[in-house]
Design a protein around this motif. Structure first.
Motif, PDB file in Angstrom:
ATOM      1  N   TYR A  10      -4.039  -1.828 -14.985  1.00 51.07           N
ATOM      2  CA  TYR A  10      -5.012  -1.866 -13.895  1.00 51.07           C
ATOM      3  C   TYR A  10      -6.408  -1.860 -14.493  1.00 51.07           C
ATOM      4  O   TYR A  10      -6.615  -1.260 -15.556  1.00 51.07           O
ATOM      5  N   PRO A  11      -7.385  -2.425 -13.803  1.00 57.00           N
ATOM      6  CA  PRO A  11      -8.745  -2.460 -14.370  1.00 57.00           C
ATOM      7  C   PRO A  11      -9.250  -1.102 -14.825  1.00 57.00           C
ATOM      8  O   PRO A  11      -9.858  -0.983 -15.891  1.00 57.00           O
ATOM      9  N   ALA A  12      -8.967  -0.066 -14.078  1.00 55.62           N
ATOM     10  CA  ALA A  12      -9.504   1.260 -14.442  1.00 55.62           C
ATOM     11  C   ALA A  12      -8.994   1.724 -15.809  1.00 55.62           C
ATOM     12  O   ALA A  12      -9.654   2.508 -16.497  1.00 55.62           O
ATOM     13  N   GLN A  13      -7.819   1.214 -16.225  1.00 57.50           N
ATOM     14  CA  GLN A  13      -7.247   1.656 -17.498  1.00 57.50           C
ATOM     15  C   GLN A  13      -8.020   1.116 -18.696  1.00 57.50           C
ATOM     16  O   GLN A  13      -7.930   1.659 -19.789  1.00 57.50           O
ATOM     17  N   ALA A  14      -8.793   0.067 -18.472  1.00 58.03           N
ATOM     18  CA  ALA A  14      -9.522  -0.516 -19.608  1.00 58.03           C
ATOM     19  C   ALA A  14     -10.877   0.166 -19.811  1.00 58.03           C
ATOM     20  O   ALA A  14     -11.670  -0.262 -20.641  1.00 58.03           O
ATOM     21  N   VAL A  15     -11.146   1.179 -19.027  1.00 60.47           N
ATOM     22  CA  VAL A  15     -12.360   1.981 -19.265  1.00 60.47           C
ATOM     23  C   VAL A  15     -12.003   3.003 -20.334  1.00 60.47           C
ATOM     24  O   VAL A  15     -11.317   3.995 -20.072  1.00 60.47           O
ATOM     25  N   GLN A  16     -12.441   2.683 -21.539  1.00 61.43           N
ATOM     26  CA  GLN A  16     -12.092   3.510 -22.708  1.00 61.43           C
ATOM     27  C   GLN A  16     -13.354   3.655 -23.550  1.00 61.43           C
ATOM     28  O   GLN A  16     -13.561   2.875 -24.480  1.00 61.43           O
ATOM     29  N   PRO A  17     -14.221   4.592 -23.211  1.00 58.08           N
ATOM     30  CA  PRO A  17     -15.502   4.695 -23.949  1.00 58.08           C
ATOM     31  C   PRO A  17     -15.284   4.741 -25.462  1.00 58.08           C
ATOM     32  O   PRO A  17     -14.468   5.542 -25.962  1.00 58.08           O
ATOM     33  N   GLU A  18     -15.959   3.853 -26.154  1.00 57.44           N
ATOM     34  CA  GLU A  18     -15.770   3.705 -27.600  1.00 57.44           C
ATOM     35  C   GLU A  18     -16.214   4.959 -28.338  1.00 57.44           C
ATOM     36  O   GLU A  18     -15.563   5.404 -29.277  1.00 57.44           O
ATOM     37  N   ASP A  19     -17.336   5.510 -27.926  1.00 54.61           N
ATOM     38  CA  ASP A  19     -17.860   6.714 -28.583  1.00 54.61           C
ATOM     39  C   ASP A  19     -18.434   7.613 -27.490  1.00 54.61           C
ATOM     40  O   ASP A  19     -19.636   7.886 -27.434  1.00 54.61           O
ATOM     41  N   GLY A  20     -17.540   8.006 -26.596  1.00 54.37           N
ATOM     42  CA  GLY A  20     -17.995   8.811 -25.453  1.00 54.37           C
ATOM     43  C   GLY A  20     -16.824   9.521 -24.821  1.00 54.37           C
ATOM     44  O   GLY A  20     -15.671   9.282 -25.160  1.00 54.37           O
ATOM     45  N   LYS A  21     -17.142  10.389 -23.872  1.00 54.80           N
ATOM     46  CA  LYS A  21     -16.101  11.176 -23.200  1.00 54.80           C
ATOM     47  C   LYS A  21     -15.569  10.398 -21.998  1.00 54.80           C
ATOM     48  O   LYS A  21     -16.331   9.737 -21.295  1.00 54.80           O
ATOM     49  N   LEU A  22     -14.255  10.513 -21.799  1.00 54.64           N
ATOM     50  CA  LEU A  22     -13.616   9.937 -20.615  1.00 54.64           C
ATOM     51  C   LEU A  22     -12.989  11.097 -19.853  1.00 54.64           C
ATOM     52  O   LEU A  22     -12.094  11.768 -20.378  1.00 54.64           O
ATOM     53  N   ILE A  23     -13.510  11.360 -18.671  1.00 52.79           N
ATOM     54  CA  ILE A  23     -13.007  12.515 -17.910  1.00 52.79           C
ATOM     55  C   ILE A  23     -12.533  12.065 -16.536  1.00 52.79           C
ATOM     56  O   ILE A  23     -13.211  11.279 -15.861  1.00 52.79           O
ATOM     57  N   TRP A  24     -11.359  12.555 -16.151  1.00 55.53           N
ATOM     58  CA  TRP A  24     -10.840  12.311 -14.804  1.00 55.53           C
ATOM     59  C   TRP A  24     -10.938  13.615 -14.030  1.00 55.53           C
ATOM     60  O   TRP A  24     -10.318  14.618 -14.420  1.00 55.53           O
ATOM     61  N   LEU A  25     -11.698  13.602 -12.970  1.00 55.57           N
ATOM     62  CA  LEU A  25     -11.855  14.778 -12.114  1.00 55.57           C
ATOM     63  C   LEU A  25     -11.134  14.457 -10.806  1.00 55.57           C
ATOM     64  O   LEU A  25     -11.557  13.567 -10.068  1.00 55.57           O
ATOM     65  N   VAL A  26     -10.015  15.141 -10.582  1.00 52.93           N
ATOM     66  CA  VAL A  26      -9.178  14.784  -9.435  1.00 52.93           C
ATOM     67  C   VAL A  26      -8.867  16.021  -8.608  1.00 52.93           C
ATOM     68  O   VAL A  26      -8.832  17.149  -9.142  1.00 52.93           O
ATOM     69  N   ASP A  27      -8.670  15.860  -7.319  1.00 50.18           N
ATOM     70  CA  ASP A  27      -8.299  17.029  -6.522  1.00 50.18           C
ATOM     71  C   ASP A  27      -6.780  17.062  -6.378  1.00 50.18           C
ATOM     72  O   ASP A  27      -6.083  16.085  -6.655  1.00 50.18           O
ATOM     73  N   GLN A  28      -6.285  18.211  -5.957  1.00 51.60           N
ATOM     74  CA  GLN A  28      -4.838  18.448  -5.904  1.00 51.60           C
ATOM     75  C   GLN A  28      -4.144  17.421  -5.015  1.00 51.60           C
ATOM     76  O   GLN A  28      -3.061  16.954  -5.331  1.00 51.60           O
ATOM     77  N   ASP A  29      -4.805  17.029  -3.943  1.00 52.36           N
ATOM     78  CA  ASP A  29      -4.169  16.032  -3.052  1.00 52.36           C
ATOM     79  C   ASP A  29      -3.904  14.717  -3.787  1.00 52.36           C
ATOM     80  O   ASP A  29      -2.934  14.015  -3.495  1.00 52.36           O
ATOM     81  N   ALA A  30      -4.744  14.397  -4.745  1.00 51.58           N
ATOM     82  CA  ALA A  30      -4.583  13.113  -5.456  1.00 51.58           C
ATOM     83  C   ALA A  30      -3.682  13.257  -6.666  1.00 51.58           C
ATOM     84  O   ALA A  30      -3.259  12.259  -7.259  1.00 51.58           O
ATOM     85  N   ALA A  31      -3.396  14.499  -7.031  1.00 55.37           N
ATOM     86  CA  ALA A  31      -2.716  14.700  -8.329  1.00 55.37           C
ATOM     87  C   ALA A  31      -1.472  15.571  -8.260  1.00 55.37           C
ATOM     88  O   ALA A  31      -1.197  16.325  -9.171  1.00 55.37           O
ATOM     89  N   PRO A  32      -0.678  15.494  -7.186  1.00 59.38           N
ATOM     90  CA  PRO A  32       0.420  16.457  -7.071  1.00 59.38           C
ATOM     91  C   PRO A  32       1.433  16.348  -8.210  1.00 59.38           C
ATOM     92  O   PRO A  32       1.995  17.318  -8.648  1.00 59.38           O
ATOM     93  N   SER A  33       1.573  15.107  -8.730  1.00 61.12           N
ATOM     94  CA  SER A  33       2.665  14.974  -9.708  1.00 61.12           C
ATOM     95  C   SER A  33       2.155  14.671 -11.115  1.00 61.12           C
ATOM     96  O   SER A  33       2.863  14.111 -11.930  1.00 61.12           O
ATOM     97  N   LEU A  34       0.893  14.992 -11.336  1.00 59.16           N
ATOM     98  CA  LEU A  34       0.395  14.735 -12.698  1.00 59.16           C
ATOM     99  C   LEU A  34       0.910  15.824 -13.646  1.00 59.16           C
ATOM    100  O   LEU A  34       1.022  16.973 -13.223  1.00 59.16           O
TER     101      LEU A  34
END
Ligand code: 6PG
Length: 253
Positions: A229-253
């Motif tokens: 998916y397009p979002a998966q290609a966001v891979q900062p070369e020299d930077g932080k990649l953070i996913w901030l998700v709420d419980q409703d969006a992440a029940p099975s992570l």
């Protein structure tokens, strides 16, 4: 399934997937991260360059930011937009309008510090103008890329981010900073940052809220073979990649 795409950089796991209780907690965490990044950047380089995302999720972040972090040195903060709909700034669909209503008119940020996409212009011209503004701001020479201190992003249920939608030409753009991207599903242009700009940021912060994002988030963060998916290609070369998700969006992570 989204058309396979090839991440610019070898895939890497996000530095951090932070799951918070609910949307309110997500807004607070995102607003506090904005403040932390701003203070660090201003201490180090005298300014903070941030790109805001659009849609609906960020509105809660921006409103809280305007209330809780009103005292930030907004005169040293420079606001850009990671993407924009091809509409005038007063259009209900405008990402600029949403940010102006929720944040930019509520804090003491000088008008000249806000870099709005001129999306009332023809799409290609808007993209060209915006790219020139970014090049001038960062004083870019030759093939240098801008390094935003923080870029907010969201994801759609098709796995898009910014206005990098599955199957669109902008996914392949590796030279320009900003392009006008025809999005067939909406029968309209969007103006968007390209992957190189996203992947040269010092920090990318994805904001994902609500049960409606659960499936796509799981597919993005736990990709099976060939699923891209397009979002998966966001891979900062020299930077932080953070996913901030709420419980409703992440029940099975
Ligand atoms: C836009 C955004 C877009 C957004 C996602 C998620 O212009 O709409 O930049 O990429 O981040 O579509 O939107 P929601 O937060 O509204 O779900």
């Amino acid at each position: 399934m989204a058309e396979p795409i090839h991440p610019i950089l070898p895939g890497k796991k996000p530095d951090n997937v932070t799951v918070v209780k609910d949307a309110a907690a997500l807004y607070r965490a995102a607003a506090d991260e904005f403040s932390r990044c701003a203070q660090a950047a201003i201490a180090q380089q005298g300014r903070f360059a941030v790109a805001l995302s659009g849609g609906t999720t960020p509105r809660g972040v921006y409103s809280l930011l305007a209330r809780v972090h009103k005292a930030l040195p907004w005169q040293k903060i420079f606001v850009f937009f990671g993407d924009e709909r091809h509409v005038p700034p007063d259009d209900p669909e405008s990402n600029y309008r949403m940010a102006a209503e929720s944040l930019l008119t509520k804090v003491a940020i000088p008008a000249e510090n806000v870099y709005r996409v001129p999306a009332e212009s023809p799409a290609d011209s808007a993209a060209d103008q915006y790219e020139r503004q970014i090049r001038t701001f960062f004083q870019l020479q030759g093939s240098a890329w801008p390094r935003f201190d923080l870029i907010f992003l969201g994801i759609g249920d098709d796995g898009h981010t910014a206005s990098l939608f599955p199957g669109t030409d902008a996914l392949k753009e590796m030279s320009r900073l900003v392009v006008a991207n025809w999005v067939e599903k909406f029968r309209t242009y969007r103006i968007t940052f390209t992957y190189p700009v996203l992947n040269h940021a010092a920090e990318v912060l994805f904001l994902v809220s609500g049960a409606g994002k659960g499936q796509i988030l799981r597919e993005i963060l736990t990709p099976s073979r060939g699923q891209r998916y397009p979002a998966q290609a966001v891979q900062p070369e020299d930077g932080k990649l953070i996913w901030l998700v709420d419980q409703d969006a992440a029940p099975s992570l």
